[in-house]
Design a protein around this motif. Sequence first.
Motif, mmCIF file in Angstrom:
data_model
loop_
_atom_site.group_PDB
_atom_site.id
_atom_site.type_symbol
_atom_site.label_atom_id
_atom_site.label_comp_id
_atom_site.label_asym_id
_atom_site.label_seq_id
_atom_site.Cartn_x
_atom_site.Cartn_y
_atom_site.Cartn_z
ATOM 1 N N ASN A 186 -4.545 -0.914 2.628
ATOM 2 C CA ASN A 186 -6.114 -0.296 2.485
ATOM 3 C C ASN A 186 -5.866 1.227 2.595
ATOM 4 N N PRO A 187 -6.071 1.938 1.678
ATOM 5 C CA PRO A 187 -6.108 3.536 1.675
ATOM 6 C C PRO A 187 -6.820 4.046 2.888
ATOM 7 N N LEU A 188 -8.085 3.557 2.827
ATOM 8 C CA LEU A 188 -9.168 3.934 3.830
ATOM 9 C C LEU A 188 -8.706 3.795 5.397
ATOM 10 N N ALA A 189 -8.195 2.448 5.573
ATOM 11 C CA ALA A 189 -7.890 2.075 7.033
ATOM 12 C C ALA A 189 -6.521 2.917 7.142
ATOM 13 N N TYR A 190 -5.808 3.079 6.153
ATOM 14 C CA TYR A 190 -4.428 3.819 6.302
ATOM 15 C C TYR A 190 -4.678 5.201 6.783
ATOM 16 N N ALA A 191 -5.678 5.755 6.273
ATOM 17 C CA ALA A 191 -6.039 7.352 6.385
ATOM 18 C C ALA A 191 -6.604 7.345 7.961
ATOM 19 N N LEU A 192 -7.146 6.305 8.055
ATOM 20 C CA LEU A 192 -8.026 6.106 9.684
ATOM 21 C C LEU A 192 -6.832 6.090 10.776
ATOM 22 N N ASP A 193 -6.003 5.253 10.471
ATOM 23 C CA ASP A 193 -4.867 5.273 11.380
ATOM 24 C C ASP A 193 -3.905 6.200 11.617
ATOM 25 N N LEU A 194 -3.733 7.134 10.542
ATOM 26 C CA LEU A 194 -3.234 8.242 10.659
ATOM 27 C C LEU A 194 -3.853 9.595 11.404
ATOM 28 N N LEU A 195 -5.343 9.503 11.301
ATOM 29 C CA LEU A 195 -6.086 10.546 11.786
ATOM 30 C C LEU A 195 -6.458 10.211 13.325
ATOM 31 N N LEU A 196 -6.734 8.942 13.663
ATOM 32 C CA LEU A 196 -7.194 8.673 14.877
ATOM 33 C C LEU A 196 -6.178 7.976 15.775
ATOM 34 N N PRO A 197 -5.822 8.762 16.661
ATOM 35 C CA PRO A 197 -4.455 8.515 17.574
ATOM 36 C C PRO A 197 -4.835 7.312 18.293
ATOM 37 N N ILE A 198 -6.236 6.827 18.614
ATOM 38 C CA ILE A 198 -6.559 5.656 19.389
ATOM 39 C C ILE A 198 -6.717 4.424 18.638
ATOM 40 N N VAL A 199 -6.923 4.651 17.486
ATOM 41 C CA VAL A 199 -7.168 3.454 16.416
ATOM 42 C C VAL A 199 -6.121 2.923 15.907
ATOM 43 N N ASP A 200 -5.900 1.636 15.857
ATOM 44 C CA ASP A 200 -4.762 0.985 15.132
ATOM 45 C C ASP A 200 -5.322 -0.138 14.303
ATOM 46 N N PHE A 201 -5.289 -0.109 12.801
ATOM 47 C CA PHE A 201 -5.693 -1.128 12.167
ATOM 48 C C PHE A 201 -4.552 -1.815 11.485
ATOM 49 N N GLY A 202 -3.244 -1.539 11.937
ATOM 50 C CA GLY A 202 -2.093 -2.180 11.739
ATOM 51 C C GLY A 202 -1.479 -1.581 10.257
ATOM 52 N N GLN A 203 -2.092 -0.416 9.692
ATOM 53 C CA GLN A 203 -1.672 -0.165 8.540
ATOM 54 C C GLN A 203 -0.486 1.102 8.681
ATOM 55 N N GLU A 204 -0.629 1.997 9.430
ATOM 56 C CA GLU A 204 0.491 3.094 9.520
ATOM 57 C C GLU A 204 1.624 2.641 9.961
ATOM 58 N N GLY A 205 2.013 1.346 10.862
ATOM 59 C CA GLY A 205 3.112 0.887 11.284
ATOM 60 C C GLY A 205 3.739 -0.003 10.295
ATOM 61 N N ALA A 206 3.149 -0.382 9.110
ATOM 62 C CA ALA A 206 3.383 -1.320 7.950
ATOM 63 C C ALA A 206 3.924 -0.421 6.993
ATOM 64 N N PHE A 207 3.511 0.889 6.717
ATOM 65 C CA PHE A 207 3.807 1.342 5.374
ATOM 66 C C PHE A 207 4.337 2.770 5.577
ATOM 67 N N ALA A 208 5.463 3.081 5.087
ATOM 68 C CA ALA A 208 6.136 4.637 5.365
ATOM 69 C C ALA A 208 5.926 5.404 3.867
ATOM 70 N N PRO A 209 5.242 6.104 3.712
ATOM 71 C CA PRO A 209 5.064 7.174 2.620
ATOM 72 C C PRO A 209 6.618 8.043 2.419
ATOM 73 N N ARG A 210 6.849 8.536 1.422
ATOM 74 C CA ARG A 210 7.955 9.247 0.973
ATOM 75 C C ARG A 210 7.586 10.570 0.341
ATOM 76 N N GLY A 211 8.546 11.446 0.540
ATOM 77 C CA GLY A 211 8.185 12.837 -0.196
ATOM 78 C C GLY A 211 7.072 13.542 0.339
ATOM 79 N N GLY A 212 6.404 14.260 -0.659
ATOM 80 C CA GLY A 212 5.074 15.003 -0.299
ATOM 81 C C GLY A 212 4.054 14.346 0.400
ATOM 82 N N TYR A 213 4.261 13.032 0.092
ATOM 83 C CA TYR A 213 3.143 12.073 0.838
ATOM 84 C C TYR A 213 3.406 11.707 2.131
ATOM 85 N N GLN A 214 4.737 11.746 2.490
ATOM 86 C CA GLN A 214 5.119 11.780 4.092
ATOM 87 C C GLN A 214 4.750 12.892 4.797
#
Length: 488
Positions: free
Chosen positions: A432-460
Amino acid sequence: METTDLTPAERRVVEAFPLGEGVDFRQGDDDPALGASWGAERTLRAEVLRELLLDGPVRAGRTAGLKVWGARITGRLDLKYGKVGHPVRLRGCHFEQAPDLYGAQVGALVLSDSVLPGLTAGSLRAEGVVRITCCRITGPVRLPGAKLSGAFFANGARLGVPGENPEEAVLQLNHAEIGTDVWAPGLVTHGKVHLNGTVVRNQVNLDDAELTAPGETVLHAEVLAVGTDLHAMRLRTHGRVNLAGARIPRQLNLAHARLSDPGGQALRASSSVIGELWLREAAPVEGAVNLRRAQFDLLHVPPEVWPHRVQLDGLAYRVLTPHLPAEQRLALLEGDPDGYLPQPYEQLATAYRTVGDDASARTVQLARLRRHRRTLPPYARLWGFLQDAAVGYGFRPMRAAGWLLLLLCTGTLAFALHHPPALKPAEAPAFNPLAYALDLLLPIVDFGQEGAFAPRGGYQWLSYLLTATGWVLATTIAAGVTRSLNRQ
């Protein structure tokens, strides 16, 4: 006193004295400044007046007193340490020498409309008033330490010589005690005026006065104590006005005044305690102003009246009028010659909060932090810039919402167009791109997206940017909330 030694003019005065009657020598609308040319028919010797005042005849049932108009008085009227139980009224007279009443006791002293080369009356004791109303006095008027039960009148008087700036003050009331008022509207002085340590039970009135002593302290009134007000509307000064340590419980009214001491301090009121300071419709002050450690209940000073140099450290006031946007008041604090001082900003913010203008108070607090930032080392200034841009140091919280929304939209769009690969495809949730962006932006929020996906290159690198800016925004928002709670 032998009456055979008296001139006809003197005999008239001696005969009128025990009856308390007046003797008028005036001849039409004559000018006392020309009194040196008056003849014997209106000339009185000072020694005759002295003997009359100290040991003159009295009559039962009548109040004796010296009342003379339009006489030429020759010699020196010397009443030093004398005890004069009668009023002394010498109006419209021409004195060849300055009277000496040092340490004398008089009922009243009235010299209105007279011309004198000076007056010495230090430590004078007067049961009534002392008047030099409309007098023209070229030399110093010395009244230090005088104690007057009534008022001191100098309205319309002209003291000193135009174009001259004598070393000695032309009016000296140092440490005097005035039972009612110092009443001097329209006073004109060419030289300094001293009121240091003077106690005035009621008010001082200098409306329409003009005091001139360029480059000097034209009005020296340190620790002046006034019972009610000091009125000086339309006052014009050329030189410093020094009211350091003064106590004026009601008004210091300088409305329509013009204070000028270019290159110096036009007004010094440091450590003073004053009810209200009014500079309404006054001309812009020419010279610096020193209000350090002064205390006011109300300041009515339009911004355009202040000069470029105003010393404000420790200044305290409750109400500031006229009520204006904070931006119009901040220029004064920016120009403080003492550099950055937090107290003037805090005082201005407090004044805005007192009248319920919290928005202006926040503007002042933000300006204080920006001014403080200039004094910090480069790395601290960089952090300050980030906090300012993000949320205005916590005083602009809606700015953080805007940044978060912009970054959230950017991250959502970027990762919606390019899904990052899953670390464990078999276990990863649906992306879910919206939940993934929220996971990255808000350090105290965890939707389970940031730990499950790993972008590469410029997206990293984009994910790193979102994470870092999220931490910055979270920190500054927390600081803003803390500051808001502390203010409340």
